[in-house]
Each structure stands twice: as structure tokens, then as C-alpha cells.
Motif scaffolding. Structure first.
Motif, PDB file in Angstrom:
ATOM      1  N   ILE A  28      26.139  44.965   8.805  1.00 35.08           N
ATOM      2  CA  ILE A  28      27.476  45.031   9.411  1.00 35.08           C
ATOM      3  C   ILE A  28      28.454  44.173   8.612  1.00 35.08           C
ATOM      4  O   ILE A  28      29.574  44.604   8.309  1.00 35.08           O
ATOM      5  N   ILE A  29      28.030  42.975   8.252  1.00 33.87           N
ATOM      6  CA  ILE A  29      28.884  42.083   7.464  1.00 33.87           C
ATOM      7  C   ILE A  29      29.224  42.720   6.122  1.00 33.87           C
ATOM      8  O   ILE A  29      30.387  42.713   5.696  1.00 33.87           O
ATOM      9  N   ASN A  30      28.226  43.296   5.448  1.00 22.55           N
ATOM     10  CA  ASN A  30      28.487  43.984   4.169  1.00 22.55           C
ATOM     11  C   ASN A  30      29.442  45.147   4.351  1.00 22.55           C
ATOM     12  O   ASN A  30      30.324  45.373   3.522  1.00 22.55           O
ATOM     13  N   ASN A  31      29.266  45.907   5.417  1.00 17.58           N
ATOM     14  CA  ASN A  31      30.163  47.033   5.682  1.00 17.58           C
ATOM     15  C   ASN A  31      31.598  46.550   5.845  1.00 17.58           C
ATOM     16  O   ASN A  31      32.538  47.153   5.322  1.00 17.58           O
ATOM     17  N   LEU A  32      31.760  45.467   6.586  1.00 14.91           N
ATOM     18  CA  LEU A  32      33.106  44.938   6.828  1.00 14.91           C
ATOM     19  C   LEU A  32      33.728  44.359   5.559  1.00 14.91           C
ATOM     20  O   LEU A  32      34.950  44.304   5.442  1.00 14.91           O
ATOM     21  N   GLN A  33      32.891  43.938   4.609  1.00 21.58           N
ATOM     22  CA  GLN A  33      33.390  43.402   3.345  1.00 21.58           C
ATOM     23  C   GLN A  33      33.647  44.502   2.316  1.00 21.58           C
ATOM     24  O   GLN A  33      33.990  44.214   1.184  1.00 21.58           O
ATOM     25  N   GLY A  34      33.463  45.747   2.716  1.00 19.25           N
ATOM     26  CA  GLY A  34      33.741  46.866   1.826  1.00 19.25           C
ATOM     27  C   GLY A  34      32.533  47.427   1.105  1.00 19.25           C
ATOM     28  O   GLY A  34      32.643  48.387   0.355  1.00 19.25           O
ATOM     29  N   ASN A  35      31.365  46.855   1.295  1.00 12.63           N
ATOM     30  CA  ASN A  35      30.125  47.353   0.683  1.00 12.63           C
ATOM     31  C   ASN A  35      29.444  48.291   1.672  1.00 12.63           C
ATOM     32  O   ASN A  35      28.455  47.956   2.307  1.00 12.63           O
ATOM     33  N   LYS A  36      30.013  49.463   1.810  1.00 15.93           N
ATOM     34  CA  LYS A  36      29.567  50.418   2.835  1.00 15.93           C
ATOM     35  C   LYS A  36      28.146  50.901   2.581  1.00 15.93           C
ATOM     36  O   LYS A  36      27.708  51.042   1.438  1.00 15.93           O
TER      37      LYS A  36
END
Length: 85
Positions: A28-36
Motif C-alpha cells: 500500500i505504501i509503495n502504491n501511494l508513492q507511485g510504485n504501483k
């Protein structure tokens, strides 16, 4: 196996399941940082967990360890899937 030992085993399984679903937090953190990442697996987990929670709570004899084990999967799975889109 005695009822007391089965209850302990059920809650141990619950703890392990919660650990498994909480492991979505880094995704989730990676997704929110743009690393989908791909949304399909966490969405499938959320749907699966929803079915198990409903099953556990709609039975005549409620299965609270089963419901507790799968509740984090609904929440974390949905958040991981939504943030991956």
C-alpha cells in the motif's frame, strides 16, 4: 484433540492470518508513492476474506477466530487493490 487445544490452534491460525494480511501495508505504501503493483491478487484476497467472514458470522455457532483471521484481509486487501489502480 481436546476442545481447549483446538481453540488455541484456531487463535494461532488467526494470528498468522492477520500477519499475512497486514503484510499488504508495504505494498500500500509503495502504491501511494507511485510504485504501483497489480491490483488483482489483493482484490481476490479481499473477496475471499469477505466470503469467509460472512460464513463465520452467519453460522448458527459463530466462528470468531475465523472471522477475526479474515477481517484484516478485507480491509488491507481492498486498500491495496484500490491504491494499485
Amino acid at each position: 484433540m481436546s476442545e481447549a487445544k483446538l481453540k488455541i490452534l484456531g487463535w494461532m491460525g488467526t494470528a498468522l492470518s492477520v500477519t499475512m494480511y497486514v503484510s499488504y501495508i508495504p505494498q500500500i505504501i509503495n502504491n501511494l508513492q507511485g510504485n504501483k503493483s497489480v491490483f488483482l491478487q489483493p482484490m481476490a484476497a479481499a473477496i475471499n476474506c469477505t466470503i469467509w467472514v460472512l460464513y463465520a458470522l452467519l453460522k448458527d455457532k459463530k466462528d470468531y477466530p475465523l472471522a477475526a483471521a479474515n477481517m484484516p484481509g478485507i480491509i488491507c486487501g481492498l486498500i491495496a487493490a484500490i491504491t494499485a489502480l
